[in-house]
Each structure stands twice: as C-alpha cells, then as structure tokens.
Motif scaffolding. Structure first.
Motif, PDB file in Angstrom:
ATOM      1  N   THR A 173       0.830  -1.202   0.000  1.00  0.00           N
ATOM      2  CA  THR A 173       0.000   0.000   0.000  1.00  0.00           C
ATOM      3  C   THR A 173       0.866   1.255   0.000  1.00  0.00           C
ATOM      4  N   GLN A 174       1.939   1.256   0.761  1.00  0.00           N
ATOM      5  CA  GLN A 174       2.802   2.430   0.819  1.00  0.00           C
ATOM      6  C   GLN A 174       3.514   2.701  -0.501  1.00  0.00           C
ATOM      7  N   SER A 175       3.578   1.710  -1.377  1.00  0.00           N
ATOM      8  CA  SER A 175       4.222   1.929  -2.667  1.00  0.00           C
ATOM      9  C   SER A 175       3.388   2.843  -3.569  1.00  0.00           C
ATOM     10  N   TYR A 176       2.057   2.800  -3.429  1.00  0.00           N
ATOM     11  CA  TYR A 176       1.213   3.646  -4.286  1.00  0.00           C
ATOM     12  C   TYR A 176       0.365   4.652  -3.513  1.00  0.00           C
ATOM     13  N   ALA A 177       0.234   4.494  -2.197  1.00  0.00           N
ATOM     14  CA  ALA A 177      -0.588   5.427  -1.413  1.00  0.00           C
ATOM     15  C   ALA A 177       0.005   5.630  -0.022  1.00  0.00           C
ATOM     16  N   PRO A 178       1.258   6.122   0.068  1.00  0.00           N
ATOM     17  CA  PRO A 178       1.814   6.393   1.394  1.00  0.00           C
ATOM     18  C   PRO A 178       1.022   7.498   2.071  1.00  0.00           C
ATOM     19  N   ARG A 179       0.875   7.400   3.392  1.00  0.00           N
ATOM     20  CA  ARG A 179       0.075   8.385   4.122  1.00  0.00           C
ATOM     21  C   ARG A 179       0.900   9.539   4.676  1.00  0.00           C
ATOM     22  N   LEU A 180       2.169   9.293   4.983  1.00  0.00           N
ATOM     23  CA  LEU A 180       2.967  10.295   5.688  1.00  0.00           C
ATOM     24  C   LEU A 180       4.218  10.716   4.922  1.00  0.00           C
ATOM     25  N   GLN A 181       4.389  10.259   3.708  1.00  0.00           N
ATOM     26  CA  GLN A 181       5.604  10.545   2.955  1.00  0.00           C
ATOM     27  C   GLN A 181       5.687  12.037   2.622  1.00  0.00           C
ATOM     28  N   ARG A 182       6.823  12.647   2.933  1.00  0.00           N
ATOM     29  CA  ARG A 182       6.978  14.091   2.781  1.00  0.00           C
ATOM     30  C   ARG A 182       7.453  14.500   1.394  1.00  0.00           C
ATOM     31  N   TYR A 183       8.107  13.608   0.669  1.00  0.00           N
ATOM     32  CA  TYR A 183       8.656  13.931  -0.642  1.00  0.00           C
ATOM     33  C   TYR A 183       8.275  12.811  -1.605  1.00  0.00           C
ATOM     34  N   GLY A 184       7.570  13.154  -2.688  1.00  0.00           N
ATOM     35  CA  GLY A 184       7.110  12.152  -3.633  1.00  0.00           C
ATOM     36  C   GLY A 184       5.800  11.527  -3.194  1.00  0.00           C
ATOM     37  N   THR A 185       5.122  10.929  -4.140  1.00  0.00           N
ATOM     38  CA  THR A 185       3.796  10.351  -3.859  1.00  0.00           C
ATOM     39  C   THR A 185       3.701   8.874  -4.210  1.00  0.00           C
ATOM     40  N   VAL A 186       4.592   8.372  -5.053  1.00  0.00           N
ATOM     41  CA  VAL A 186       4.541   6.976  -5.492  1.00  0.00           C
ATOM     42  C   VAL A 186       5.940   6.384  -5.406  1.00  0.00           C
ATOM     43  N   ASN A 187       6.035   5.146  -4.928  1.00  0.00           N
ATOM     44  CA  ASN A 187       7.318   4.445  -4.808  1.00  0.00           C
ATOM     45  C   ASN A 187       7.304   3.258  -5.767  1.00  0.00           C
ATOM     46  N   ALA A 188       7.533   3.553  -7.037  1.00  0.00           N
ATOM     47  CA  ALA A 188       7.345   2.561  -8.093  1.00  0.00           C
ATOM     48  C   ALA A 188       8.626   2.247  -8.854  1.00  0.00           C
ATOM     49  N   ASP A 189       9.793   2.648  -8.314  1.00  0.00           N
ATOM     50  CA  ASP A 189      11.052   2.469  -9.026  1.00  0.00           C
ATOM     51  C   ASP A 189      11.814   1.239  -8.553  1.00  0.00           C
ATOM     52  N   GLY A 190      11.095   0.246  -8.092  1.00  0.00           N
ATOM     53  CA  GLY A 190      11.713  -0.988  -7.652  1.00  0.00           C
ATOM     54  C   GLY A 190      11.432  -1.271  -6.191  1.00  0.00           C
ATOM     55  N   TYR A 191      11.822  -2.449  -5.760  1.00  0.00           N
ATOM     56  CA  TYR A 191      11.665  -2.837  -4.359  1.00  0.00           C
ATOM     57  C   TYR A 191      12.686  -3.926  -4.054  1.00  0.00           C
ATOM     58  N   GLY A 192      12.899  -4.162  -2.777  1.00  0.00           N
ATOM     59  CA  GLY A 192      13.809  -5.224  -2.377  1.00  0.00           C
ATOM     60  C   GLY A 192      13.483  -5.725  -0.994  1.00  0.00           C
ATOM     61  N   MET A 193      14.002  -6.895  -0.670  1.00  0.00           N
ATOM     62  CA  MET A 193      13.774  -7.464   0.656  1.00  0.00           C
ATOM     63  C   MET A 193      14.948  -8.370   1.003  1.00  0.00           C
ATOM     64  N   GLY A 194      15.183  -8.514   2.292  1.00  0.00           N
ATOM     65  CA  GLY A 194      16.252  -9.373   2.757  1.00  0.00           C
ATOM     66  C   GLY A 194      15.835 -10.084   4.031  1.00  0.00           C
ATOM     67  N   TRP A 195      16.352 -11.280   4.235  1.00  0.00           N
ATOM     68  CA  TRP A 195      16.022 -12.041   5.437  1.00  0.00           C
ATOM     69  C   TRP A 195      17.159 -13.006   5.745  1.00  0.00           C
ATOM     70  N   TYR A 196      17.142 -13.514   6.981  1.00  0.00           N
ATOM     71  CA  TYR A 196      18.231 -14.355   7.483  1.00  0.00           C
ATOM     72  C   TYR A 196      17.742 -15.789   7.620  1.00  0.00           C
ATOM     73  N   ASP A 197      18.378 -16.692   6.882  1.00  0.00           N
ATOM     74  CA  ASP A 197      18.051 -18.113   6.938  1.00  0.00           C
ATOM     75  C   ASP A 197      19.044 -18.801   7.877  1.00  0.00           C
ATOM     76  N   PRO A 198      18.570 -19.653   8.781  1.00  0.00           N
ATOM     77  CA  PRO A 198      19.482 -20.283   9.746  1.00  0.00           C
ATOM     78  C   PRO A 198      20.614 -21.068   9.098  1.00  0.00           C
ATOM     79  N   GLY A 199      20.417 -21.543   7.875  1.00  0.00           N
ATOM     80  CA  GLY A 199      21.446 -22.342   7.228  1.00  0.00           C
ATOM     81  C   GLY A 199      22.449 -21.539   6.422  1.00  0.00           C
ATOM     82  N   GLN A 200      22.320 -20.221   6.419  1.00  0.00           N
ATOM     83  CA  GLN A 200      23.188 -19.374   5.602  1.00  0.00           C
ATOM     84  C   GLN A 200      23.994 -18.419   6.481  1.00  0.00           C
ATOM     85  N   ASP A 201      25.247 -18.172   6.095  1.00  0.00           N
ATOM     86  CA  ASP A 201      26.087 -17.239   6.838  1.00  0.00           C
ATOM     87  C   ASP A 201      25.690 -15.789   6.566  1.00  0.00           C
TER      88      ASP A 201
END
Length: 259
Positions: free
Chosen positions: A27-55
C-alpha cells in the motif's frame, strides 16, 4: 524518497511487512500516508532475510513496482525469519533505476536501506576504504558503502549509522538520511528528514519519555519490534521516533538517543 520496514523478534514472513497489513509496503508503494517527498514508490523494491542455514542474508531485488511482480506474493508468504527488512523505492532524480541501486544493500551479514537523498560527495570520502566502493552510482549505494566501511573498521551497528549520518548531514544540510539496517541480531535506524515509527510487542507498554536511553527491558518470546517509515496498521502502540534520533533494537532492549 522511499518507504522501508523491518522486524526483529519471533519468526514471521515477509508478507507481514508487505501484503498482510492494511498499510504494508504494498500500500505504501502507491498510497503512502505520511511521505513528505514524492507520492509513489514505483522504481523498484527489495527485501532481505536471514536463513538459519546461511552465513549471509538472502536478498531479492527488482526494478519493477512491488505490485507488478506476480511471483512476489507467493515468495513473501514462505520467506520466514526472525529478522526481516524490505523497502520500496522512489528514485532520487538523476539516479539510475537498476537492481544494484535498490535496497537493501548488503555487506557480510549487514543489510541497509536508505529513505531520502544525499549529495554523494558528502559521503564519498567515508567509503574510499571499502574495496570496490559502492555497488551503484546512486546516492543510497554510496551512503551504504560509507556505513559498511565503518562496519569493516569494527564499529557497532548503531555507531556506524550515527557517524555517517552526522557526517553527511554536516556536509549536505539538505540531506534526508533515514537509514534502516540490521545484522540478524539487531536493528538500527535513524530519523533525519522524514518519518520513522516503531511498534514494540516484545517488551510491553513503552515509556512515555522517548528520550530515555533504555526504553524497555524484559522479553516476550512471542513478540518483537517493528520499525517502519510509517505505521503498517492501525493498532495502538506505534510510536514516532523524534527527528534526528537513532533507534537501536536488540532481543533484550530498545534504545533511543539523539543524534
């Protein structure tokens, strides 16, 4: 600008940051409520997480809008960890739109996201000793490289963020320097130029005095701490981080101090 969010606590899925909450990063990518600069976050996205089997953490980054990746909902439902970080991007004018310019940036066990903008020259001198420099010419990548150089020098997570943000802010007074970083065992975030919130379900009711160095102590094994550019839902308990402050989260404590 951008929007980002992170979790540290009992294992949960990335969907809990992106799709499941009413005001998650989707929702924040197309309708952020509190963002002070810009209105749409459509130039990509990313995520990261920690798997117990990986360093090192696992990353997934795209240059398409987060709503345009048909594979993401299924992946986000099964990618589960005790430590998560995700971001949606609104590229700084003139910066490239490419995966290497998309958060989270990584170095060893560290992940980092930047919400804002900065003159690259304000941090370039801090990143000179990182082999290879920044992975992208974008401002956020150079900021990440400066933080990672501090990590390689032995700085703790929060101290690395604080030094870089204060240095960059002094050289570029108009910089917006909301950083969010993690190492699998702790989170650190700065509020400098835009909004930042946290929700603590691990330590009970937060103190009313946000300037206390140690806000909460104790543990609830089923809970955790959410940190986000803006609240992900309408639950009570979301607290705003004061401007120019550093937030530190570990399994046992939540700390907040001015920068």
């Amino acid at each position: 600008m951008c929007r980002h969010a992170a979790w540290l606590g009992a294992p949960r899925t990335l969907a809990s940051l992106i799709h499941e909450p009413e005001y998650g990063l989707l929702t924040q990518s197309y309708a952020p409520r509190l963002q002070r600069y810009g209105t749409v976050n459509a130039d990509g996205y990313g995520m990261g997480w920690y798997d117990p089997g990986q360093d090192e953490p696992v990353r997934y980054r795209r240059t398409v809008p987060v709503w345009g990746d048909a594979n993401l909902p299924g992946l986000a439902r099964v990618a589960r960890s005790h430590c998560l970080l995700a971001a949606v991007r609104s590229a700084t004018v003139g910066m490239p739109i490419e995966e290497t310019a998309t958060a989270p940036f990584a170095d060893g066990r560290w992940l980092l996201s930047h919400n804002g903008r900065v003159d690259r020259d304000a941090v370039r001198d801090l990143a000179d000793d990182l082999p290879g420099g920044a992975e992208s010419p974008c401002d956020s990548a150079w900021l990440a490289a400066a933080v990672f150089a501090r990590r390689r020098a032995g700085f703790p997570l929060g101290e690395a963020l604080a030094e870089v943000v204060v240095h960059a802010g002094a050289k570029d007074p108009g910089a917006r320097l909301n950083l969010l970083a993690c190492d699998g065992a702790s989170l650190a975030a700065t509020a400098w130029g835009d909004t930042l919130f946290f929700h603590d379900s691990l330590h009970g009711s937060p103190s009313d005095d946000l300037r206390e160095d140690s806000l909460h102590r104790g543990e609830d094994p089923g809970g955790g701490v959410l940190v986000a550019s803006e609240p992900l839902d309408g639950r009570p308990g979301w607290r705003a981080v004061p401007e120019r402050s550093l937030l530190l989260v570990s399994a046992g404590d939540v700390h907040l101090r001015p920068l």
